[in-house]
Design an enzyme around this catalytic site. Structure first.
Site, PDB file in Angstrom:
ATOM      1  N   ASP A 182       0.793  -1.230   0.000  1.00 51.05           N
ATOM      2  CA  ASP A 182       0.000   0.000   0.000  1.00 51.05           C
ATOM      3  C   ASP A 182       0.831   1.288   0.000  1.00 51.05           C
ATOM      4  O   ASP A 182       1.981   1.311   0.445  1.00 51.05           O
ATOM      5  CB  ASP A 182      -0.902   0.035   1.234  1.00 51.05           C
ATOM      6  N   HIS A 231      -6.540   3.484  -4.245  1.00 52.94           N
ATOM      7  CA  HIS A 231      -6.376   3.738  -2.810  1.00 52.94           C
ATOM      8  C   HIS A 231      -6.634   5.210  -2.484  1.00 52.94           C
ATOM      9  O   HIS A 231      -6.025   5.766  -1.567  1.00 52.94           O
ATOM     10  CB  HIS A 231      -4.968   3.327  -2.382  1.00 52.94           C
ATOM     11  N   HIS A 283      -5.095   9.566   0.139  1.00 51.62           N
ATOM     12  CA  HIS A 283      -5.103   8.718   1.342  1.00 51.62           C
ATOM     13  C   HIS A 283      -5.973   9.339   2.434  1.00 51.62           C
ATOM     14  O   HIS A 283      -5.646   9.307   3.623  1.00 51.62           O
ATOM     15  CB  HIS A 283      -3.685   8.474   1.870  1.00 51.62           C
ATOM     16  N   HIS A 339       3.568  -2.133   3.127  1.00 49.34           N
ATOM     17  CA  HIS A 339       3.603  -0.784   2.566  1.00 49.34           C
ATOM     18  C   HIS A 339       4.913  -0.514   1.837  1.00 49.34           C
ATOM     19  O   HIS A 339       5.976  -0.892   2.314  1.00 49.34           O
ATOM     20  CB  HIS A 339       3.429   0.264   3.674  1.00 49.34           C
TER      21      HIS A 339
END
Length: 292
Positions: free
Chosen positions: A117, A168, A172, A262
């Site tokens: 991510d 995504h 964020h 991540h």
């Protein structure tokens, strides 16, 4: 001669005074005047009855532009499988159902998914791509739109290597705290920039912080995006140490698990070092990686 006033006992005077004092306190309370005797404990108790939050949710370790995430499982959000204490589902239950995100994959025995991510990152994404190539592992990258706009060639490189790219959001943002129009904007802008960079529209969406809400899930349905969550979170973003990341993944991974890691949002050197260890270990344990 002047008349003598009747004698009034001291007890009667004290009683009358007390009644007046009590009456005054009652009037003040009814008028909204706080009692000086209440103290902080009483105030806290009243705040609890009114549903006032007294604790602040922890801040995600990414840059200061990010909002404070709402605690998972609060009103209007959907809890993760791990928080609900659910085990890996039986065959036919892994896929996201209407109004619910996907927490596990269903492919074949011992299939798992690795999700990366918050990238793409010009520092850590290429390192992770090399590791994935070395071990023949396919992963899923949940990319932030602004990062894709800054690194379109890197996003295209991820897609060309056969990895899946997931929407995504644009910045964020914690979508559970946004109005529906802002939610649409966050998701649509990310979709557009990912499509422009890779030539493919994303087919999945991951909510930052796992902050799902009815508005977010409805927007996923309208955009035909499968909501993607996770079931193994080693909290690599907090940089707990390579040993802790590895131990968490190896301890919690089961057939069907979706592992969260991540490549963006900060120093991800621990993540890269941990992947160097867990990828061969998981493969040696008989697991194989699939996209959700």
């Amino acid at each position: 001669m002047p008349l003598r006033q009747p004698a009034i006992s001291r007890r009667v005077l004290l009683t009358a005074g007390g009644l007046v004092l009590l009456g005054g306190c009652a009037v003040g309370k009814g008028a909204g005047v706080p009692s000086a005797m209440a103290g902080p404990d009483a105030s806290a108790a009243e705040g609890g009855r009114l549903g006032v939050r007294t604790a602040t949710a922890p801040r995600h370790p990414m840059s200061a532009r990010h909002t404070v995430p709402a605690p998972r499982g609060t009103a209007g959000t959907v809890r993760t499988a791990a928080q609900e204490g659910r085990r890996a589902p039986s065959r036919g239950q892994a896929r996201a159902t209407a109004g619910r995100p996907m927490y596990y994959i269903e492919d074949s025995p011992k299939a798992i998914a690795l999700t990366i991510d918050d990238g793409p990152s010009p520092i850590y994404t290429p390192q992770i791509l090399r590791l994935l190539h070395t071990y023949g592992v396919t992963a899923t990258f949940s990319m932030i739109g602004m990062n894709v706009a800054a690194q379109p060639g890197l996003a295209r490189e991820v897609a060309d290597a056969g990895h899946k790219i997931v929407n995504h959001t644009w910045t964020h943002a914690n979508l559970a705290m946004l109005a529906p129009a802002a939610v649409r904007d966050q998701m649509n802008r990310a979709n557009d920039v990912i499509s422009n960079a890779t030539g493919k529209l994303p087919g999945m969406f991951r909510a930052p912080y796992g902050a799902w809400s009815p508005v977010v899930l409805k927007q996923c349905a309208q955009m035909r995006l499968t909501p993607l969550d996770w079931s193994v979170d080693p909290r690599d973003w907090a940089r707990p140490g390579v040993t802790n990341i590895v131990a968490n993944i190896m301890r919690n991974t089961r057939p069907g698990s979706i592992i969260l890691e991540h490549d963006g949002g900060g120093d991800r050197s621990e993540t890269v070092a941990a992947l160097k260890i867990v990828l061969p270990r998981l493969l040696a344990a008989g697991f194989h990686f699939r996209s959700p």
